[in-house]
Design an enzyme around this catalytic site. Structure first.
Site, mmCIF file in Angstrom:
data_model
loop_
_atom_site.group_PDB
_atom_site.id
_atom_site.type_symbol
_atom_site.label_atom_id
_atom_site.label_comp_id
_atom_site.label_asym_id
_atom_site.label_seq_id
_atom_site.Cartn_x
_atom_site.Cartn_y
_atom_site.Cartn_z
ATOM 1 C CD GLU A 187 -7.069 -8.668 -0.440
ATOM 2 O OE1 GLU A 187 -7.155 -9.738 0.174
ATOM 3 O OE2 GLU A 187 -6.399 -7.704 0.005
ATOM 4 C CG ASP A 234 -2.440 -11.522 -1.741
ATOM 5 O OD1 ASP A 234 -1.654 -10.552 -1.638
ATOM 6 O OD2 ASP A 234 -3.579 -11.517 -1.251
HETATM 7 ZN ZN LIG Z 1 -3.426 -7.432 2.627
#
Ligand SMILES: [Zn+2]
Ligand SMILES: *[C@@H]1O[C@H](CO)[C@@H](O)[C@H](O)[C@H]1NC(C)=O
Length: 391
Positions: A187, A234
């Site tokens: 990511e 997240d």
């Molecule tokens: Zn990050």
């Protein structure tokens, strides 16, 4: 034309809303706490993730192996696959770096693969290349741990529900719903965030899934279509997060989660709350303090959605029409992309609260009320422990 499509979407919203089962207070109270398993030094679930795990390095392989072991030993009913891709990065000197996504799926036993709509629980497991030694506890070791724990907490209830559905024949009648876990690699950007230096794993997966066709006459054409909701976690694990509702089309799901948060707080089950019984007991002034909220925008009106969002692993999926619920704080926590984003800076009460909230959301989504047997679960754990303790 306009009226007609508005009517259609209302109908589909209604059917989604009815296929969502509220949990009882009893169930909310009895979900197992992560306890020792989220200890940052020794915890069986969290500690092995709290290390550097840059894509293509041994740390990444070790963490992936930890996930594989977890599914093999604790969630053997889940179908686990690895999705591989590779790419040159701005710091790899022309060499291809491997990216490995983990996909774990649990579908009803009697449905065909293309006929199952799924709740996807998603987080990335790679850590950032810089600064050297960066752990990424909120980014996203803790979210990965939350998802593993949530999956295990609902696993037995899924088994029980599907067994009963097969026994009484209702599995043929109801829409098939499953759960999928996506632990994504790559990511983070290696140098600086651009369209090509970021989201390596999620871009490759979304591209491949777009053209992976299910058998003809399936309800869903591809594994992308099969995702009813892409729930992305997240930057979770710092205290006092505030999570906006980013997308109008999934605001109903955001509201469901906010409603669960509200109930958990009312029931005194949110450990990070200033009004949690253990915090109240330690305080001289017993007056209730203002109850904070993680999900602050349950009452957001249609016109307040201005289209702003945070770029993250959902982007390649959203671009292909997948519905997204993005659970990420705005503003970002202070430790974001700083060397201080490590285990010691996690607020473990907040981590536990998120875990309970995500577990309850998944359980409501899967309509699991009535299928939990917490006494049996605790008996099993007790037996397991005493087998070790009594030589
Ligand atoms: Zn990050
Ligand atoms: C994908 O990569 C993993 C880890 O590097 C490897 O073990 C696995 O065999 C690969 N799978 C496929 C289908 O190539």
């Amino acid at each position: 034309m306009v009226l007609f499509s508005a009517f259609l979407s209302l109908v589909s919203l209604l059917s989604l809303a009815t296929a969502y089962g509220t949990l009882s207070d009893e169930t909310l109270k009895n979900f197992p706490s992560p306890g020792d398993e989220f200890n940052i030094k020794t915890g069986a679930i969290l500690a092995p993730i709290l290390r550097t795990r840059v894509s293509g390095t041994p740390g990444s392989t070790a963490v992936l192996q930890h996930f594989l072991d977890f599914f093999k030993n604790q969630l053997p009913e889940w179908n686990v696959e690895l999705h591989n891709s590779s790419a040159i990065t701005p710091v790899s000197n022309g060499e291809k770096i491997p990216f490995v996504n983990l996909i774990a799926t649990r579908d009803p036993p009697t449905s065909r693969v293309g006929d199952v709509g799924r709740l996807a629980l998603v987080a990335h497991y790679d850590s950032k290349f810089t600064p050297e030694g960066f752990i990424g506890a909120i980014d996203s070791a803790a979210p990965c741990a939350m998802i593993l724990h949530a999956a295990r907490s609902i696993d037995a209830a899924l088994t029980k529900k599907w067994k009963e559905m097969v026994a009484d024949g209702t599995d043929e009648l109801e829409e098939a719903k499953g759960v999928q876990i996506l632990l994504l690699d790559g990511e983070e950007a290696f140098k600086s965030w651009t369209a090509t230096d970021s989201l390596y794993g999620s871009r490759a997966l979304a591209e491949d899934w777009e053209f992976s066709y299910h058998p003809a006459a399936s309800t869903y054409r591809t594994p992308l279509d099969s995702i009813d909701l892409f729930l992305l976690l997240d930057l979770l694990g710092s205290s006092g997060p505030t999570i906006p509702s980013y997308f109008k089309t999934t605001h109903w799901a955001y509201k469901s989660m906010a409603a669960i948060e509200h109930r958990l707080r009312e029931l005194g089950l949110f450990k990070s709350s200033p009004n949690h019984p253990t915090k109240m007991a330690k305080r001289k002034n017993k007056k209730k303090r203002a109850e904070p909220r993680f999900l602050t925008e349950a009452d957001k009106g249609d016109k307040a959605f201005l289209g702003g969002y945070v770029e993250d692993d959902h982007v390649p999926f959203m671009a292909r029409g997948v519905e997204i619920l993005h659970i990420i704080p705005t503003p970002f926590p202070h430790v974001w992309h700083d060397i201080t984003d490590d285990g010691e800076h996690l607020d473990l009460d907040t981590v536990e609260d998120w875990t309970r909230l995500v577990t309850a959301f998944a359980a409501e989504w899967m309509e699991l009320e009535g299928f939990f047997d917490f006494r049996q679960q605790r008996r099993a754990e007790f037996t397991e422990k005493s087998e070790f303790e009594i030589p």
